[in-house]
Motif scaffolding. Sequence first.
Motif, mmCIF file in Angstrom:
data_model
loop_
_atom_site.group_PDB
_atom_site.id
_atom_site.type_symbol
_atom_site.label_atom_id
_atom_site.label_comp_id
_atom_site.label_asym_id
_atom_site.label_seq_id
_atom_site.Cartn_x
_atom_site.Cartn_y
_atom_site.Cartn_z
ATOM 1 N N SER A 238 0.873 -1.178 0.000
ATOM 2 C CA SER A 238 0.000 0.000 0.000
ATOM 3 C C SER A 238 0.907 1.224 0.000
ATOM 4 O O SER A 238 1.721 1.420 0.899
ATOM 5 N N LYS B 267 6.568 9.025 3.710
ATOM 6 C CA LYS B 267 7.938 8.622 4.046
ATOM 7 C C LYS B 267 8.035 7.192 4.570
ATOM 8 O O LYS B 267 8.998 6.479 4.276
ATOM 9 N N LEU C 257 1.537 13.129 5.922
ATOM 10 C CA LEU C 257 0.778 13.605 4.771
ATOM 11 C C LEU C 257 -0.675 13.139 4.780
ATOM 12 O O LEU C 257 -0.951 11.956 4.842
ATOM 13 N N LEU D 128 -4.948 4.065 -2.235
ATOM 14 C CA LEU D 128 -6.359 4.258 -1.931
ATOM 15 C C LEU D 128 -6.647 5.754 -2.021
ATOM 16 O O LEU D 128 -6.269 6.523 -1.128
ATOM 17 N N ARG E 60 2.154 13.922 14.222
ATOM 18 C CA ARG E 60 0.851 14.136 13.581
ATOM 19 C C ARG E 60 0.205 15.454 13.984
ATOM 20 O O ARG E 60 -0.982 15.653 13.755
ATOM 21 N N TYR F 117 7.491 17.452 2.655
ATOM 22 C CA TYR F 117 8.296 17.324 3.879
ATOM 23 C C TYR F 117 9.301 18.470 4.005
ATOM 24 O O TYR F 117 9.578 18.942 5.089
HETATM 25 P P1 ATP Z 1 3.352 9.956 6.679
HETATM 26 O O1 ATP Z 1 2.992 9.587 8.108
HETATM 27 O O2 ATP Z 1 4.495 10.882 6.605
HETATM 28 O O3 ATP Z 1 2.168 10.432 5.918
HETATM 29 P P2 ATP Z 1 3.015 7.387 5.487
HETATM 30 O O4 ATP Z 1 1.878 7.897 4.662
HETATM 31 O O5 ATP Z 1 3.891 6.393 4.838
HETATM 32 O O6 ATP Z 1 3.901 8.589 6.004
HETATM 33 P P3 ATP Z 1 0.956 6.838 7.462
HETATM 34 O O7 ATP Z 1 0.197 8.025 6.966
HETATM 35 O O8 ATP Z 1 1.162 6.699 8.928
HETATM 36 O O9 ATP Z 1 2.420 6.746 6.824
HETATM 37 O O10 ATP Z 1 0.218 5.549 6.904
HETATM 38 C C1 ATP Z 1 0.707 4.269 7.282
HETATM 39 C C2 ATP Z 1 0.739 3.367 6.065
HETATM 40 O O11 ATP Z 1 -0.602 3.075 5.621
HETATM 41 C C3 ATP Z 1 1.439 3.937 4.853
HETATM 42 O O12 ATP Z 1 2.840 3.783 4.947
HETATM 43 C C4 ATP Z 1 0.834 3.123 3.734
HETATM 44 O O13 ATP Z 1 1.432 1.826 3.634
HETATM 45 C C5 ATP Z 1 -0.606 2.953 4.217
HETATM 46 N N1 ATP Z 1 -1.480 4.001 3.687
HETATM 47 C C6 ATP Z 1 -1.976 5.080 4.339
HETATM 48 N N2 ATP Z 1 -2.771 5.796 3.530
HETATM 49 C C7 ATP Z 1 -2.788 5.153 2.336
HETATM 50 C C8 ATP Z 1 -3.443 5.378 1.082
HETATM 51 N N3 ATP Z 1 -4.253 6.420 0.895
HETATM 52 N N4 ATP Z 1 -3.209 4.509 0.065
HETATM 53 C C9 ATP Z 1 -2.396 3.451 0.228
HETATM 54 N N5 ATP Z 1 -1.770 3.187 1.388
HETATM 55 C C10 ATP Z 1 -1.966 4.015 2.426
#
Ligand code: ATP
Length: 338
Positions: free
Chosen positions: A65, A70, A241, A121, A331, A234
């Motif tokens: 996913s 990051k 994000l 997603l 966050r 970033y």
């Molecule tokens: P950041 O926290 O800097 O946004 P990130 O997006 O990698 O980094 P999270 O937002 O904590 O981390 O989300 C955790 C994980 O969930 C992601 O690393 C990704 O694998 C999955 N994820 C979150 N949102 C989506 C999305 N919209 N589509 C696909 N995977 C997602």
Amino acid sequence: MTTAAILKHCYDITESYLKIDDRVTNNSTISIIKETQDLLISTKQIFLNEILPYWNPIKDNISISYNGGKDCQVLLIIYLACLYEYFYMAALNFNNLKLDTMNTFNNMNTTVKFALKAVYLRQENTFQIINEFIEESSKKYGLSLYKSNIGSMENSLKEYMIHEKWDCNYNTKQKAGIIIGIRRSDPYALNLKYIQQTDKNWPQFMRLQPLLDWKLRNVWSFLIYSNEPICKLYELGFTSLGGVNNTVRNLYLKKTKCNQNGDKCKDGTSTSSHLWNHFQWEFQHRFGSHNKDDHSEDMTIEDNSIDHEYLCNDTESYYPGWFLIDDEKERAGRTKRK
Ligand code: ATP
């Protein structure tokens, strides 16, 4: 780049990071790097011993996913590195070839079709910068990225599983696995396992979560050292994000009189409330570049008309996201825009 070359590149990044040694003299830097090396080793072990023997692109039952964040970028690099190690080493054992026979993997690559499945997603009102980064980086890493319709996570996942023709019922023996870059400091993630089934009312697949134990400081140390392009938000002071309606720059990164030098506070007070770049060594020794100056604060940001309105409303200056290494504050920018 061919698939083999991308995997090799990611493998080289991880090997190079693991070889950083005690030449680093700054105690705080070396302790972050050593801690990250240990985490990198255990994340690799989870991939090599617990994931790839059961889920892999050849079996067509694994996806990552990916939303350009990051955490999933770090996990993607490690995943690709492990694919290289797992299949290359397997070919070596089988054919009893020497380690330096790089043709093995390349030959293998022509007979084995890898589809590096990934899923994004889609959410409402996303930053154009993120969308562009997802496009560019998924091309670069050779991902076959499925972009869902905009909707709830559950519906989008269901849609994706139907698209892949993956059985999401309980009785299936071999469930598909989706790699997720979640960490314990994320909401509701404290007690997650590296490998676990989705909750009952969700589409059924195995959640593969080998990045759980990484902290913010580990993610930044590895990602900055990797020298891979990262999402530009970033650099502007975002630390996590989301969409344009629920994500702002992290207030803890706002430049104030006291922290304006971007360096450790020299007045003898605690550094916890002062911001500085903990990753200067990583910047100066980035993978593939030697003795470059620290460009951590002067990377240029491309103008982007769609995001312009949101980004230019903030007139104050912010430090880049990596100046913040306190997981609890990561966050702080994921709130309602006022
Ligand atoms: P950041 O926290 O800097 O946004 P990130 O997006 O990698 O980094 P999270 O937002 O904590 O981390 O989300 C955790 C994980 O969930 C992601 O690393 C990704 O694998 C999955 N994820 C979150 N949102 C989506 C999305 N919209 N589509 C696909 N995977 C997602």
